[in-house]
Design an enzyme around this catalytic site. Sequence first.
Site, PDB file in Angstrom:
ATOM      1  N   HIS A  54      10.060  17.510 -22.788  1.00 13.42           N
ATOM      2  CA  HIS A  54       8.931  18.152 -23.447  1.00 13.42           C
ATOM      3  C   HIS A  54       8.333  17.229 -24.507  1.00 13.42           C
ATOM      4  O   HIS A  54       8.907  16.185 -24.857  1.00 13.42           O
ATOM      5  CB  HIS A  54       9.376  19.467 -24.071  1.00 13.42           C
ATOM      6  CG  HIS A  54       9.684  20.527 -23.048  1.00 13.42           C
ATOM      7  ND1 HIS A  54      10.009  21.820 -23.383  1.00 13.42           N
ATOM      8  CD2 HIS A  54       9.698  20.480 -21.682  1.00 13.42           C
ATOM      9  CE1 HIS A  54      10.228  22.521 -22.286  1.00 13.42           C
ATOM     10  NE2 HIS A  54      10.051  21.729 -21.244  1.00 13.42           N
ATOM     11  N   GLU A  56       8.047  17.443 -27.728  1.00  9.51           N
ATOM     12  CA  GLU A  56       8.839  17.213 -28.925  1.00  9.51           C
ATOM     13  C   GLU A  56       9.890  16.123 -28.704  1.00  9.51           C
ATOM     14  O   GLU A  56      10.154  15.307 -29.591  1.00  9.51           O
ATOM     15  CB  GLU A  56       9.537  18.508 -29.356  1.00  9.51           C
ATOM     16  CG  GLU A  56       8.576  19.639 -29.716  1.00  9.51           C
ATOM     17  CD  GLU A  56       8.272  20.549 -28.534  1.00  9.51           C
ATOM     18  OE1 GLU A  56       8.128  21.767 -28.756  1.00  9.51           O
ATOM     19  OE2 GLU A  56       8.182  20.042 -27.392  1.00  9.51           O
ATOM     20  N   CYS A  79      10.389  25.528 -27.493  1.00  6.23           N
ATOM     21  CA  CYS A  79      11.249  26.392 -26.694  1.00  6.23           C
ATOM     22  C   CYS A  79      12.631  26.495 -27.330  1.00  6.23           C
ATOM     23  O   CYS A  79      13.071  25.613 -28.074  1.00  6.23           O
ATOM     24  CB  CYS A  79      11.351  25.881 -25.256  1.00  6.23           C
ATOM     25  SG  CYS A  79      12.126  24.258 -25.092  1.00  6.23           S
ATOM     26  N   THR A 165     -28.384  29.194  -4.766  1.00  7.53           N
ATOM     27  CA  THR A 165     -27.227  28.356  -4.452  1.00  7.53           C
ATOM     28  C   THR A 165     -27.341  27.669  -3.102  1.00  7.53           C
ATOM     29  O   THR A 165     -26.538  26.792  -2.782  1.00  7.53           O
ATOM     30  CB  THR A 165     -25.941  29.199  -4.451  1.00  7.53           C
ATOM     31  OG1 THR A 165     -26.036  30.211  -3.437  1.00  7.53           O
ATOM     32  CG2 THR A 165     -25.728  29.857  -5.803  1.00  7.53           C
ATOM     33  N   SER A 172     -26.960  23.674   1.737  1.00  7.95           N
ATOM     34  CA  SER A 172     -26.775  23.531   0.287  1.00  7.95           C
ATOM     35  C   SER A 172     -26.432  22.103  -0.135  1.00  7.95           C
ATOM     36  O   SER A 172     -26.193  21.878  -1.326  1.00  7.95           O
ATOM     37  CB  SER A 172     -25.665  24.474  -0.191  1.00  7.95           C
ATOM     38  OG  SER A 172     -24.426  24.149   0.413  1.00  7.95           O
ATOM     39  N   THR A 200     -17.007  31.170   3.581  1.00  6.35           N
ATOM     40  CA  THR A 200     -17.237  29.785   3.176  1.00  6.35           C
ATOM     41  C   THR A 200     -16.567  28.823   4.140  1.00  6.35           C
ATOM     42  O   THR A 200     -17.106  27.763   4.463  1.00  6.35           O
ATOM     43  CB  THR A 200     -16.738  29.562   1.739  1.00  6.35           C
ATOM     44  OG1 THR A 200     -17.494  30.388   0.850  1.00  6.35           O
ATOM     45  CG2 THR A 200     -16.887  28.113   1.314  1.00  6.35           C
TER      46      THR A 200
END
Length: 371
Positions: A54, A56, A79, A165, A172, A200
């Site tokens: 982490h 620290e 933590c 759009t 497009s 889509t």
Amino acid sequence: MPFSELDRRHMAEALHLAAAHAYTTKPNPMVGCVIAHGAEVVGRGAHVRAGEPHAEVHALREAGARAVGATAYVTLEPCAHFGRTPPCADALVAAGVMRVVAAIRDPFHAVAGRGFTALQAAGVAVEHGLLADEAEWLNRGFLMRARQGRPWVRVKLAMSLDGRTAMASGESKWITGEAARADVQHYRARSSAILTGLGTVLADDPRLTARLDDGADGGHAARLALVLPMRVVLDPRGALPRDCRLLDGEAPTLVAHADDVVPDYGPTVEGFAVPRRDGRLDLLAVLAQLATRQVNEVQLEAGATLSGAFLRAGLVDELVLYVAPVLLGERGRPLFGGLGIDRMEERIGLERIDVHAFDDGDLRLTYRPRR
């Protein structure tokens, strides 16, 4: 006790360190740490990847013996539990840090104040709330999942100046310029999942991958370290074409289908069932399923119908609009469909977060719906 300007400067640097690893820490939060004696910084660190040390720990390693009596500035509560790495609160105590300033409390159930309690029990002075808004925004997905059990949802749309759009035919490519399209890749890269609908897929056959170049903010190293976002398709009837590019195995792919069908998507794809609500997939149930898979941020890239369904359900947390200085005319396709707005008092208000102008005239507008 009010924070000093020096405190703010150190925390701002810690936030900058954290943000530099937006593409690699998921499902963990982005965290930065600065260890200082007054104006002198003796250690810096950031969390880079899940399972690795982490922030620290990196900062303490750089500081060494100079951590004794220092202040640690951390963007998220340290933590206090053994996960894939040891507790950071214990490491700060063992190193002799005398004061910890955190931007925000960690709502994750294994921490949730326990880090602060452990530090205070060892005689370390603890303060939090410094640059809290900035820290909240940085880790908005992780915090949403920890607090509400669902990912943060960002809707990305590109439109003309008159709010269209695509052409009526669906054409497009391309409304916006290269700079805006490259910018989208950075939002994809920080996302845990990119979500779209069957419509889509049938219309565009997208890849929905994050493609970073070697330029600013991305770069070769970032591309190599990128934790690929999973691709998620809403396929109520189990009709996803088996030859679509989303099934190419290039990135993890999930398909949500209705619980009254049993599709076979092949070996490279995981499917999961959700109930229908009002004739369509239960969107909140989809998000809950994604949360169980440690998805922090979802980027929705879909047409007007699905984008409108998420907005109407109150499940849109961020709206990123790329606006090109072109006009597509009244027959073009709209941003959102199915909102059911008939009166002015039913309008949906938006809060502006950011405006960015690209050199070619395109704009990126970032909003949050007003709750």
